[in-house]
Design an enzyme around this catalytic site. Structure first.
Site, PDB file in Angstrom:
ATOM      1  N   PRO A 123       0.820  -1.213   0.000  1.00 14.80           N
ATOM      2  CA  PRO A 123       0.000   0.000   0.000  1.00 14.80           C
ATOM      3  C   PRO A 123       0.850   1.257   0.000  1.00 14.80           C
ATOM      4  O   PRO A 123       0.376   2.327  -0.357  1.00 14.80           O
ATOM      5  CB  PRO A 123      -0.814  -0.111   1.290  1.00 14.80           C
ATOM      6  CG  PRO A 123      -0.111  -1.111   2.135  1.00 14.80           C
ATOM      7  CD  PRO A 123       0.664  -2.008   1.218  1.00 14.80           C
ATOM      8  N   HIS A 152      -3.981  13.383   1.329  1.00 13.94           N
ATOM      9  CA  HIS A 152      -3.566  13.096  -0.050  1.00 13.94           C
ATOM     10  C   HIS A 152      -4.083  14.170  -0.999  1.00 13.94           C
ATOM     11  O   HIS A 152      -5.006  14.912  -0.675  1.00 13.94           O
ATOM     12  CB  HIS A 152      -4.092  11.727  -0.495  1.00 13.94           C
ATOM     13  CG  HIS A 152      -3.302  10.578   0.041  1.00 13.94           C
ATOM     14  ND1 HIS A 152      -3.485  10.077   1.308  1.00 13.94           N
ATOM     15  CD2 HIS A 152      -2.305   9.841  -0.520  1.00 13.94           C
ATOM     16  CE1 HIS A 152      -2.645   9.072   1.514  1.00 13.94           C
ATOM     17  NE2 HIS A 152      -1.910   8.909   0.421  1.00 13.94           N
ATOM     18  N   HIS A 153      -3.529  14.150  -2.226  1.00 15.25           N
ATOM     19  CA  HIS A 153      -3.994  15.026  -3.309  1.00 15.25           C
ATOM     20  C   HIS A 153      -5.469  14.728  -3.626  1.00 15.25           C
ATOM     21  O   HIS A 153      -5.958  13.628  -3.337  1.00 15.25           O
ATOM     22  CB  HIS A 153      -3.120  14.814  -4.553  1.00 15.25           C
ATOM     23  CG  HIS A 153      -3.146  13.392  -5.042  1.00 15.25           C
ATOM     24  ND1 HIS A 153      -4.081  12.937  -5.944  1.00 15.25           N
ATOM     25  CD2 HIS A 153      -2.371  12.321  -4.729  1.00 15.25           C
ATOM     26  CE1 HIS A 153      -3.881  11.666  -6.180  1.00 15.25           C
ATOM     27  NE2 HIS A 153      -2.848  11.250  -5.456  1.00 15.25           N
ATOM     28  N   LYS A 156      -7.125  11.509  -5.715  1.00 18.03           N
ATOM     29  CA  LYS A 156      -7.141  10.139  -5.197  1.00 18.03           C
ATOM     30  C   LYS A 156      -8.571   9.598  -5.182  1.00 18.03           C
ATOM     31  O   LYS A 156      -9.499  10.294  -4.774  1.00 18.03           O
ATOM     32  CB  LYS A 156      -6.525  10.114  -3.784  1.00 18.03           C
ATOM     33  CG  LYS A 156      -6.362   8.716  -3.235  1.00 18.03           C
ATOM     34  CD  LYS A 156      -5.469   8.712  -2.014  1.00 18.03           C
ATOM     35  CE  LYS A 156      -5.419   7.346  -1.344  1.00 18.03           C
ATOM     36  NZ  LYS A 156      -4.930   6.289  -2.227  1.00 18.03           N
TER      37      LYS A 156
HETATM   38  P1  NAD Z   1      -3.199   8.193 -12.238  1.00 19.85           P
HETATM   39  O1  NAD Z   1      -4.670   8.421 -12.433  1.00 19.85           O
HETATM   40  O2  NAD Z   1      -2.266   9.319 -12.480  1.00 19.85           O
HETATM   41  O3  NAD Z   1      -2.714   6.983 -13.172  1.00 19.85           O
HETATM   42  C1  NAD Z   1      -3.456   5.822 -13.406  1.00 19.85           C
HETATM   43  C2  NAD Z   1      -3.158   5.378 -14.826  1.00 19.85           C
HETATM   44  O4  NAD Z   1      -3.758   4.082 -15.023  1.00 19.85           O
HETATM   45  C3  NAD Z   1      -3.745   6.324 -15.891  1.00 19.85           C
HETATM   46  O5  NAD Z   1      -2.752   6.645 -16.845  1.00 19.85           O
HETATM   47  C4  NAD Z   1      -4.869   5.515 -16.511  1.00 19.85           C
HETATM   48  O6  NAD Z   1      -5.092   5.805 -17.880  1.00 19.85           O
HETATM   49  C5  NAD Z   1      -4.340   4.095 -16.322  1.00 19.85           C
HETATM   50  N1  NAD Z   1      -5.375   3.061 -16.383  1.00 19.85           N
HETATM   51  C6  NAD Z   1      -6.652   3.094 -15.913  1.00 19.85           C
HETATM   52  N2  NAD Z   1      -7.285   1.941 -16.179  1.00 19.85           N
HETATM   53  C7  NAD Z   1      -6.385   1.143 -16.811  1.00 19.85           C
HETATM   54  C8  NAD Z   1      -6.444  -0.161 -17.340  1.00 19.85           C
HETATM   55  N3  NAD Z   1      -7.564  -0.897 -17.273  1.00 19.85           N
HETATM   56  N4  NAD Z   1      -5.324  -0.665 -17.933  1.00 19.85           N
HETATM   57  C9  NAD Z   1      -4.189   0.068 -18.000  1.00 19.85           C
HETATM   58  N5  NAD Z   1      -4.064   1.334 -17.533  1.00 19.85           N
HETATM   59  C10 NAD Z   1      -5.164   1.857 -16.958  1.00 19.85           C
HETATM   60  O7  NAD Z   1      -3.043   7.618 -10.750  1.00 19.85           O
HETATM   61  P2  NAD Z   1      -1.717   7.585  -9.855  1.00 19.85           P
HETATM   62  O8  NAD Z   1      -1.638   8.808  -9.033  1.00 19.85           O
HETATM   63  O9  NAD Z   1      -0.562   7.203 -10.709  1.00 19.85           O
HETATM   64  O10 NAD Z   1      -2.077   6.404  -8.841  1.00 19.85           O
HETATM   65  C11 NAD Z   1      -2.333   5.090  -9.318  1.00 19.85           C
HETATM   66  C12 NAD Z   1      -2.650   4.183  -8.134  1.00 19.85           C
HETATM   67  O11 NAD Z   1      -1.467   4.042  -7.329  1.00 19.85           O
HETATM   68  C13 NAD Z   1      -3.735   4.691  -7.183  1.00 19.85           C
HETATM   69  O12 NAD Z   1      -4.503   3.592  -6.738  1.00 19.85           O
HETATM   70  C14 NAD Z   1      -2.947   5.283  -6.034  1.00 19.85           C
HETATM   71  O13 NAD Z   1      -3.674   5.281  -4.813  1.00 19.85           O
HETATM   72  C15 NAD Z   1      -1.796   4.313  -5.973  1.00 19.85           C
HETATM   73  N6  NAD Z   1      -0.570   4.785  -5.306  1.00 19.85           N
HETATM   74  C16 NAD Z   1       0.089   3.878  -4.571  1.00 19.85           C
HETATM   75  C17 NAD Z   1       1.307   4.212  -3.986  1.00 19.85           C
HETATM   76  C18 NAD Z   1       2.066   3.170  -3.227  1.00 19.85           C
HETATM   77  O14 NAD Z   1       3.146   3.470  -2.698  1.00 19.85           O
HETATM   78  N7  NAD Z   1       1.563   1.928  -3.149  1.00 19.85           N
HETATM   79  C19 NAD Z   1       1.810   5.518  -4.141  1.00 19.85           C
HETATM   80  C20 NAD Z   1       1.104   6.429  -4.891  1.00 19.85           C
HETATM   81  C21 NAD Z   1      -0.096   6.051  -5.499  1.00 19.85           C
END
Ligand code: NAD
Length: 264
Positions: A123, A152-153, A156
């Site tokens: 996570p 968070h931003h 989210k």
């Molecule tokens: P974001 O919206 O910038 O990026 C998500 C990307 O996934 C987009 O480019 C979108 O087009 C793509 N996408 C959506 N559906 C898809 C599919 N079916 N197949 C392929 N690509 C698809 O979001 P983000 O800020 O990069 O965050 C992504 C996720 O990571 C969120 O769930 C966020 O909470 C999580 N996150 C986790 C951590 C961690 O350390 N575990 C850190 C930051 C963010």
């Protein structure tokens, strides 16, 4: 060299991962997938062209690129399907996308065993956040009254954050169950006291300007202890993602949490 496909390659986290993978001498980028494709995965993140084109069909990309690892930073509503596709193709998922339920994680664990393909979910990939969670577990033994505020931003999608839930779960392993606050308290506005995880309250703040932050406040007789972590930019997650991509193939079944890859 560990071969890696990045799913969600055009997203905020996906782009940071594309860059980190290309800049690491022990990882090789072999595939990139997102909802829109056609661009070079190097040029997309300001690096020289690398010859890997972002494509849109995950199943086809997994079959053709045959990566050892798929790093997934997509969306809470698609990540479960992505992970199942990867495991069925014997590709190890390294999952940063949050929002997977406990039932979904149990299914992933079973599929990872069945397909003899290790999987990893964290996570939070920031080392400092992992240290925060480990320290909270220590503190809760002595100060069991605790509330979590995660910030968070405002883009989210899920609340509370996966980090907050994981922190509460780790604290719950050592904390005696008890009701916090006044048992007769009444919310005058629904949600005022936040979400409830085994008696611990979790509050989610969403504002432009934030990246990922968490404050855990312990209260005791005449004192409070606050443990806080701030991810100031998305680079903070990359050492953890790179470590997991390198280590996942040596694990068994499903592993949850970056703390499992670190020594304490
Ligand atoms: P974001 O919206 O910038 O990026 C998500 C990307 O996934 C987009 O480019 C979108 O087009 C793509 N996408 C959506 N559906 C898809 C599919 N079916 N197949 C392929 N690509 C698809 O979001 P983000 O800020 O990069 O965050 C992504 C996720 O990571 C969120 O769930 C966020 O909470 C999580 N996150 C986790 C951590 C961690 O350390 N575990 C850190 C930051 C963010």
């Amino acid at each position: 060299m560990v071969s890696v496909l990045v799913n969600g390659a055009c997203g905020r986290m996906g782009q940071a991962v594309l860059k980190a993978v290309q800049e690491d001498s022990e990882l090789k980028l072999v595939g990139a997938v997102d909802l829109q494709g056609g661009m070079d995965a190097g040029e997309l993140v300001g690096l020289p062209a690398c010859g890997v084109t972002v494509e849109t069909d995950l199943a086809a990309a997994l079959t053709r690129c045959k990566p050892e690892v798929m790093v997934d930073f997509t969306r809470p509503d698609v990540v479960f399907s992505n992970v199942k596709q990867a495991l069925s193709a014997h590709v190890s998922p390294v999952v940063g996308t949050t929002g997977l339920s406990e039932e979904q994680k149990a299914e992933i664990a079973a599929l990872a065993e069945k397909e003899a393909t290790p999987a990893f979910i964290a996570p939070n990939f920031a080392i400092g956040a992992v240290l925060m969670m480990v320290m909270c577990k220590q503190a809760a033994k002595y100060m069991p009254d605790v509330e979590i505020i995660e910030l968070h931003h405002d883009k989210k999608l899920d609340a509370p954050s996966g980090t907050a839930v994981q922190t509460a779960a780790m604290i719950a392993e050592v904390r005696k169950k008890h009701v916090q606050g006044n048992p007769d308290e009444k919310e005058k506005l629904a949600g005022a006291r936040g979400a409830d995880y085994e008696g611990m309250h979790i509050h989610s703040v969403r504002l432009p300007g934030y990246v990922a932050h968490q404050e855990v406040i312990f209260g005791g007789l005449g004192q409070t202890l606050t443990i806080r972590h701030d991810s100031l930019n998305r680079e903070s997650f990359m050492p953890g993602v790179v470590l997991a991509a390198k280590k996942v193939r040596g694990l068994k079944g499903l592993t949850v949490g970056l703390d499992k890859l670190l020594e304490f």
